[in-house]
Design a protein around this motif. Sequence first.
Motif, mmCIF file in Angstrom:
data_model
loop_
_atom_site.group_PDB
_atom_site.id
_atom_site.type_symbol
_atom_site.label_atom_id
_atom_site.label_comp_id
_atom_site.label_asym_id
_atom_site.label_seq_id
_atom_site.Cartn_x
_atom_site.Cartn_y
_atom_site.Cartn_z
ATOM 1 N N THR A 1 -20.771 0.412 -45.013
ATOM 2 C CA THR A 1 -19.687 0.588 -44.036
ATOM 3 C C THR A 1 -19.790 -0.539 -43.015
ATOM 4 N N PHE B 1 -18.215 -2.303 -39.443
ATOM 5 C CA PHE B 1 -17.386 -2.179 -38.241
ATOM 6 C C PHE B 1 -17.139 -3.579 -37.682
ATOM 7 N N THR C 1 -16.421 0.319 -47.000
ATOM 8 C CA THR C 1 -15.530 0.907 -45.996
ATOM 9 C C THR C 1 -15.479 -0.029 -44.799
ATOM 10 N N HIS D 1 -13.977 -0.618 -41.034
ATOM 11 C CA HIS D 1 -13.280 -0.129 -39.841
ATOM 12 C C HIS D 1 -13.089 -1.345 -38.952
ATOM 13 N N LYS E 1 -12.362 -0.070 -32.998
ATOM 14 C CA LYS E 1 -13.477 0.190 -33.921
ATOM 15 C C LYS E 1 -14.739 -0.564 -33.503
ATOM 16 N N CYS F 1 -27.089 7.046 -36.401
ATOM 17 C CA CYS F 1 -25.651 6.884 -36.593
ATOM 18 C C CYS F 1 -25.090 5.936 -35.541
ATOM 19 N N ILE G 1 -21.519 4.789 -33.297
ATOM 20 C CA ILE G 1 -20.305 5.425 -32.769
ATOM 21 C C ILE G 1 -19.371 4.321 -32.278
ATOM 22 N N ASP H 1 -13.320 4.442 -30.713
ATOM 23 C CA ASP H 1 -12.372 5.551 -30.920
ATOM 24 C C ASP H 1 -13.061 6.824 -31.416
ATOM 25 N N THR I 1 -15.136 7.107 -34.055
ATOM 26 C CA THR I 1 -15.574 7.082 -35.463
ATOM 27 C C THR I 1 -17.104 7.016 -35.517
ATOM 28 N N ALA J 1 -20.615 6.762 -38.107
ATOM 29 C CA ALA J 1 -21.129 6.479 -39.460
ATOM 30 C C ALA J 1 -22.651 6.556 -39.425
#
Length: 407
Positions: free
Chosen positions: A32, A34, A74, A76, A81, A92, A94, A97, A99, A101
């Motif tokens: 993922t 960002f 993925t 973002h 983001k 994780c 943050i 907004d 989100t 992961a």
Amino acid sequence: MTRKLVVIGNGMAGMRTVEELIRAAPERYDITVFGAEPHGNYNRIMLTPVLFGAKSIADIMIHDFDWYKQHQITLHCGPDKAVVDVDRVQRCVIAEDGTVAYYDKLLIATGSLPLMLDIPGREVEGVLGFRDIADVETMIAKAASKRHAVILGGGLLGLEAANGLLQRGMHVSVINRAGHLLNRQLDRKAAGFLERELAAKGIQFQLGTTIVRVNSEDQHISSVELSNGTVLAADLLIMSTGIKPNISLAERIGLACQHGIEVDECMRTSDPAIFSVGECVQHRGELFGLVAPVYEQAKVCAQQLSGQADSQFKTLSSATMLKVTGIDLFSVGDFEGNADSQVLQLIDHQMGIYKKIVIRGDCVVGVILYGDTSDNAWYLNLVKNKTSIGSIRDRLMFGPTALAHAA
Ligand SMILES: Cc1cc2nc3c(=O)[nH]c(=O)nc-3n(C[C@H](O)[C@H](O)[C@H](O)COP(=O)(O)OP(=O)(O)OC[C@H]3O[C@@H](n4cnc5c(N)ncnc54)[C@H](O)[C@@H]3O)c2cc1C
């Protein structure tokens, strides 16, 4: 079981790491990414030709949105983001907004930010850095309707911005605190050649001075005042006085940082689950501002993450070139030399050629080439590999072709 890798920063270093990783270990991670910019990963270096009109934004995309889909990554992306926090206990990240992961391994590749000097009056429209697509779009829009651009900083980026805005029809002045241009890459002689060539194109220079005040009308920049008393009309001011590693997030979450995020030879931060690459890092006290070492870091980091190899990052000499059409310039290593160095020089004012080779002991430690850079790769290798030049010293100045003829 597939592990989770989260990457903060969708730029050149982070995505080069991902690219190398999926080549080496395609199944190892769910990835993922960002990114704070609303784009795929693009070649930031090529913002210069976008500014002067030789390339479009589409031309400089390295990974477009389809690429992420094809590789089941993925993405973002966009200002909302931007990652604002990392919970290192829950593992994780943050985003702005909300989100969230989760990760097993986290890669921080937040790059750097333009250094915006704290000049009185600068918080107005028309004052910006030269770092991303948004900056270039603003510059292009201003150039379409405004006349006067001022660039603060006579380094590589400043001169590339100056040339780009000149090509877009603006009247351009470069202000540089040091007495000569590219003072980190060139000695005075080479800088003199460069200044004459850029002045002939139409760029004006104010050297050995700086901006002390930004004046504005209706919240838009209108002029700048210099420390030498000159006042210049200005519709656009590009601050190009350096970069600073973007480490605010890393500092906030308690990673060891000095000027950059501290990493070891494996690109690991003070938290063993978190790696970092790119201009945000500091390795053995050194910071980075060029893509070659950043890509080397990406390679090492990808190998570490893939679990297949145990390579280590070493800092090597990086060369610099200026991306201004028609100007050939190359510089690497210690081009000034010291009391222990010997200097070989060739100057041809008529042809606009200047060559300087700095030798210490039996090795070339620095080179400047101006006007003819065709042998740059050869000289770069001599410096990087610390090649013994004893047997070729008499022909060193004339490059590999002269050596081949003599053989
Ligand atoms: C105009 C220009 C010309 C250049 N020319 C050259 C050149 O000729 N040769 C050369 O070697 N180098 C050049 N460089 C430098 C080169 O582009 C950089 O070395 C390289 O981009 C560094 O990669 P990076 O991934 O560390 O940073 P970046 O490419 O800047 O990527 C960092 C990314 O992280 C994102 N980010 C930051 N914080 C967050 C967050 N909290 N959440 C999510 N995303 C975040 C940023 O928005 C950015 O997209 C140039 C740079 C510029 C600006």
